[in-house]
Every structure is written in structure tokens, then in C-alpha cells.
Design a protein around this motif. Structure first.
Motif, PDB file in Angstrom:
ATOM      1  N   GLY A 117       9.402 -87.980 -28.668  1.00  0.00           N
ATOM      2  CA  GLY A 117       9.291 -89.206 -29.457  1.00  0.00           C
ATOM      3  C   GLY A 117       8.345 -89.070 -30.632  1.00  0.00           C
ATOM      4  N   GLU A 118       7.565 -87.989 -30.652  1.00  0.00           N
ATOM      5  CA  GLU A 118       6.587 -87.776 -31.716  1.00  0.00           C
ATOM      6  C   GLU A 118       6.819 -86.419 -32.380  1.00  0.00           C
ATOM      7  N   PRO A 119       6.902 -86.379 -33.721  1.00  0.00           N
ATOM      8  CA  PRO A 119       7.190 -85.105 -34.401  1.00  0.00           C
ATOM      9  C   PRO A 119       6.134 -84.038 -34.186  1.00  0.00           C
ATOM     10  N   GLU A 120       4.864 -84.453 -34.025  1.00  0.00           N
ATOM     11  CA  GLU A 120       3.809 -83.446 -33.870  1.00  0.00           C
ATOM     12  C   GLU A 120       3.957 -82.648 -32.566  1.00  0.00           C
ATOM     13  N   ASP A 121       4.746 -83.175 -31.617  1.00  0.00           N
ATOM     14  CA  ASP A 121       4.990 -82.453 -30.361  1.00  0.00           C
ATOM     15  C   ASP A 121       6.158 -81.485 -30.476  1.00  0.00           C
ATOM     16  N   GLY A 122       6.881 -81.554 -31.572  1.00  0.00           N
ATOM     17  CA  GLY A 122       7.978 -80.622 -31.769  1.00  0.00           C
ATOM     18  C   GLY A 122       9.287 -81.290 -32.145  1.00  0.00           C
ATOM     19  N   ILE A 123      10.090 -80.555 -32.912  1.00  0.00           N
ATOM     20  CA  ILE A 123      11.354 -81.034 -33.459  1.00  0.00           C
ATOM     21  C   ILE A 123      12.474 -80.100 -33.021  1.00  0.00           C
ATOM     22  N   VAL A 124      13.632 -80.673 -32.723  1.00  0.00           N
ATOM     23  CA  VAL A 124      14.840 -79.894 -32.483  1.00  0.00           C
ATOM     24  C   VAL A 124      15.860 -80.264 -33.550  1.00  0.00           C
ATOM     25  N   VAL A 125      16.463 -79.272 -34.173  1.00  0.00           N
ATOM     26  CA  VAL A 125      17.459 -79.476 -35.223  1.00  0.00           C
ATOM     27  C   VAL A 125      18.836 -79.159 -34.654  1.00  0.00           C
ATOM     28  N   ILE A 126      19.784 -80.089 -34.800  1.00  0.00           N
ATOM     29  CA  ILE A 126      21.143 -79.896 -34.305  1.00  0.00           C
ATOM     30  C   ILE A 126      22.093 -79.965 -35.496  1.00  0.00           C
ATOM     31  N   SER A 127      22.829 -78.905 -35.709  1.00  0.00           N
ATOM     32  CA  SER A 127      23.738 -78.817 -36.842  1.00  0.00           C
ATOM     33  C   SER A 127      25.160 -78.596 -36.347  1.00  0.00           C
ATOM     34  N   SER A 128      26.067 -78.421 -37.281  1.00  0.00           N
ATOM     35  CA  SER A 128      27.471 -78.198 -36.919  1.00  0.00           C
ATOM     36  C   SER A 128      27.898 -76.826 -37.419  1.00  0.00           C
ATOM     37  N   CYS A 129      28.166 -76.720 -38.725  1.00  0.00           N
ATOM     38  CA  CYS A 129      28.525 -75.429 -39.333  1.00  0.00           C
ATOM     39  C   CYS A 129      27.421 -74.887 -40.236  1.00  0.00           C
ATOM     40  N   SER A 130      26.481 -75.734 -40.611  1.00  0.00           N
ATOM     41  CA  SER A 130      25.397 -75.323 -41.515  1.00  0.00           C
ATOM     42  C   SER A 130      25.940 -74.698 -42.790  1.00  0.00           C
ATOM     43  N   HIS A 131      26.982 -75.322 -43.356  1.00  0.00           N
ATOM     44  CA  HIS A 131      27.577 -74.814 -44.589  1.00  0.00           C
ATOM     45  C   HIS A 131      26.555 -74.740 -45.722  1.00  0.00           C
ATOM     46  N   SER A 132      25.608 -75.664 -45.723  1.00  0.00           N
ATOM     47  CA  SER A 132      24.616 -75.687 -46.797  1.00  0.00           C
ATOM     48  C   SER A 132      23.499 -74.674 -46.574  1.00  0.00           C
ATOM     49  N   GLY A 133      23.596 -73.895 -45.488  1.00  0.00           N
ATOM     50  CA  GLY A 133      22.635 -72.829 -45.229  1.00  0.00           C
ATOM     51  C   GLY A 133      21.638 -73.194 -44.146  1.00  0.00           C
ATOM     52  N   VAL A 134      21.622 -72.433 -43.062  1.00  0.00           N
ATOM     53  CA  VAL A 134      20.715 -72.745 -41.959  1.00  0.00           C
ATOM     54  C   VAL A 134      19.263 -72.684 -42.409  1.00  0.00           C
ATOM     55  N   VAL A 135      18.921 -71.736 -43.278  1.00  0.00           N
ATOM     56  CA  VAL A 135      17.546 -71.630 -43.755  1.00  0.00           C
ATOM     57  C   VAL A 135      17.196 -72.837 -44.620  1.00  0.00           C
ATOM     58  N   ASN A 136      18.114 -73.260 -45.455  1.00  0.00           N
ATOM     59  CA  ASN A 136      17.879 -74.457 -46.277  1.00  0.00           C
ATOM     60  C   ASN A 136      17.673 -75.687 -45.397  1.00  0.00           C
ATOM     61  N   ILE A 137      18.477 -75.820 -44.358  1.00  0.00           N
ATOM     62  CA  ILE A 137      18.362 -76.957 -43.438  1.00  0.00           C
ATOM     63  C   ILE A 137      17.000 -76.957 -42.758  1.00  0.00           C
ATOM     64  N   LEU A 138      16.591 -75.806 -42.249  1.00  0.00           N
ATOM     65  CA  LEU A 138      15.296 -75.720 -41.579  1.00  0.00           C
ATOM     66  C   LEU A 138      14.148 -75.993 -42.549  1.00  0.00           C
ATOM     67  N   ASN A 139      14.271 -75.522 -43.783  1.00  0.00           N
ATOM     68  CA  ASN A 139      13.231 -75.802 -44.780  1.00  0.00           C
ATOM     69  C   ASN A 139      13.193 -77.278 -45.152  1.00  0.00           C
TER      70      ASN A 139
END
Length: 252
Positions: free
Chosen positions: A147-169
Motif C-alpha cells: 500500500g506504500e511505495p517506499e516498501d516497494g513497487i511491482v510493475v505489470i506490463s503486457s508487451c512493453s512495446h514502448s521498451g521495458v527499460v523506458n517503462i521501468l525508468n
């Protein structure tokens, strides 16, 4: 959070059979998400609406554009037409770039224009003409398990057409300093059911090297990453990358 969401409906109604096998009741979903307007993610929406005629489906406004795949001299439609969304307008919640679903659960657009591998056969209609797909119709999900971002984030994508590195950044820029516990999704490296690599070995090595520099958690890949793409990533990322198969569950 306590919410049950369907992230994409696949190419057909097969997802409903898989849900039944996993004892998931689709009539108890709180909402659904369409990650982008390609048939292998949107084709099962009518099946979903058969279970829940009034369900809300979140998507980018750009899904209304036309999308195509270039095959030789032909341009083959690869997405749902504008009329599909207009006929079901009461179901769709369309947004531009950022949407909060509930506490600790967000939908976002990529906001980073860094260099990334792109499938040049995918096109969109822009100003009445065919142009390279800019993936403005693509979104990804950000979850705060505690429930709090400071404890950690999970990213869920589909195809990441725009670039997985770009998404994570994009996520790191939005929640600066918050640790990314993991990434779950496809990384569009293959075609023909994962049999053909689209990205070169050098391009895959570059992706892996940039992920390594980020100091993030495990990368769980699936779908358009393909077995060949996964194997190439594994050479560079080792146990940091894992293949996620249908029916498997993750807990963060």
C-alpha cells in the motif's frame, strides 16, 4: 487493496477456461484493463462481457485509433475498430496518461523516450495515414503490495512495446527512491509464437545490461518474450530473469 482485476483478455475466450481451472470466478471481478489495442490482448473482451455485461474496462484513449501489421505489401488490421468501443462506451473508462484504480494500484503510460528495440512491422493510423506505431495506446500497471511505495513497487506490463527499460525508468522517475521489487510481463522480442527472434543478440544484450544497472528485483517474462528471447536474456541476467507460465502465481 482487495480488488480483483483482469489484465487483458487474450486473443479469444480461452482465458475464461483457464480461469475456471484455477477456480477464479469471472463474475466477481471488480474491473478489467486493456493494455493496448492488439487482437491478442483484446480478442477475448466479448467473452468477458458475457460474464459481466456492466464491467468497467480501463484503457488509453488512443485505443480508438486504427492499428495494423505490415506483411509484405499488405497492411492487416491487428486491433479492435473504433466502432467496437463506441458501441460499448458504457463499459470503457478511457484516459490519457495516468489513472488510479484504487489505493496502491495505478495505470500509467510510458513517459521516457529512450532508445529501445521496436517492431517496425507494427503501424497505426495517424492524421489519416499509416505511420509507425508510437504505442500511445499502451499502458502498464503499477502496484504497491503493502500500500506504500517506499516498501516497494511491482510493475505489470503486457508487451512493453514502448521498451521495458523506458517503462521501468518512467516508474523510477514517478516514485523516485522507491524500490522496484519486480517486473511482470512480456518483452516484445519474438514473433510467430516465440519461434522467431525479432531483436538482435546485441539489442537483447543492451536491454539486459540496462536492467542490470537499475538494481531492481526479479524480471518475470512471458508472452511475446518467447522462449528464445528468455534464453538470451538468461545468458546476461542469470536468475534475475524467470519465465512465468500460465497458471503460476506470484506473491510480493
Amino acid at each position: 487493496m482487495g480488488k480483483k482485476l483482469l489484465f487483458d483478455a487474450g486473443a479469444s475466450g480461452l482465458f475464461a477456461k483457464n480461469a475456471s481451472r484455477m477456480l477464479i470466478d469471472l463474475k466477481k471481478l471488480d474491473a478489467a484493463v486493456l493494455s493496448h489495442n492488439h487482437n491478442d490482448h483484446a480478442g477475448g473482451l466479448d467473452t468477458l462481457l458475457g460474464y459481466q455485461p456492466n464491467i468497467k474496462i480501463y484503457a488509453k484513449k488512443a485505443v480508438l485509433e486504427g492499428f495494423f501489421k505490415k506483411t509484405g505489401v499488405f497492411r492487416i488490421p491487428v486491433g479492435l475498430g473504433r466502432d467496437y468501443f463506441e458501441k460499448r462506451a458504457e463499459n470503457f473508462v478511457l484516459f490519457n496518461s495516468f489513472q488510479q484504480i484504487t489505493d496502491g494500484l495505478f495505470l500509467m503510460s510510458n513517459e521516457v523516450s529512450g532508445d529501445c528495440f521496436t517492431d517496425k512491422t507494427l503501424l497505426m493510423k495517424k492524421d489519416g495515414k499509416a505511420a509507425p506505431d508510437d504505442y500511445s495506446h499502451e499502458l502498464f500497471m503499477v502496484v504497491f503490495p503493502s500500500g506504500e511505495p517506499e516498501d516497494g513497487i511491482v510493475v505489470i506490463s503486457s508487451c512493453s512495446h514502448s521498451g521495458v527499460v523506458n517503462i521501468l525508468n518512467t516508474v523510477r522517475l514517478t516514485w523516485e527512491g522507491a524500490p522496484i521489487l519486480g517486473f511482470v510481463g512480456g518483452i516484445h522480442l519474438t514473433a510467430n509464437g516465440g519461434k522467431k527472434l525479432l531483436a538482435s543478440f546485441d539489442e537483447i544484450e543492451k536491454i539486459a545490461a540496462e536492467i542490470k544497472e537499475m538494481d531492481i528485483g526479479t524480471i518475470y517474462v512471458c508472452h511475446c518474450t518467447g522462449q528464445k528471447g528468455y534464453e538470451r536474456l538468461k545468458i546476461h541476467l542469470g536468475d534475475q530473469v524467470q519465465y512465468l507460465r500460465a497458471g503460476e502465481e506470484l506473491e510480493f
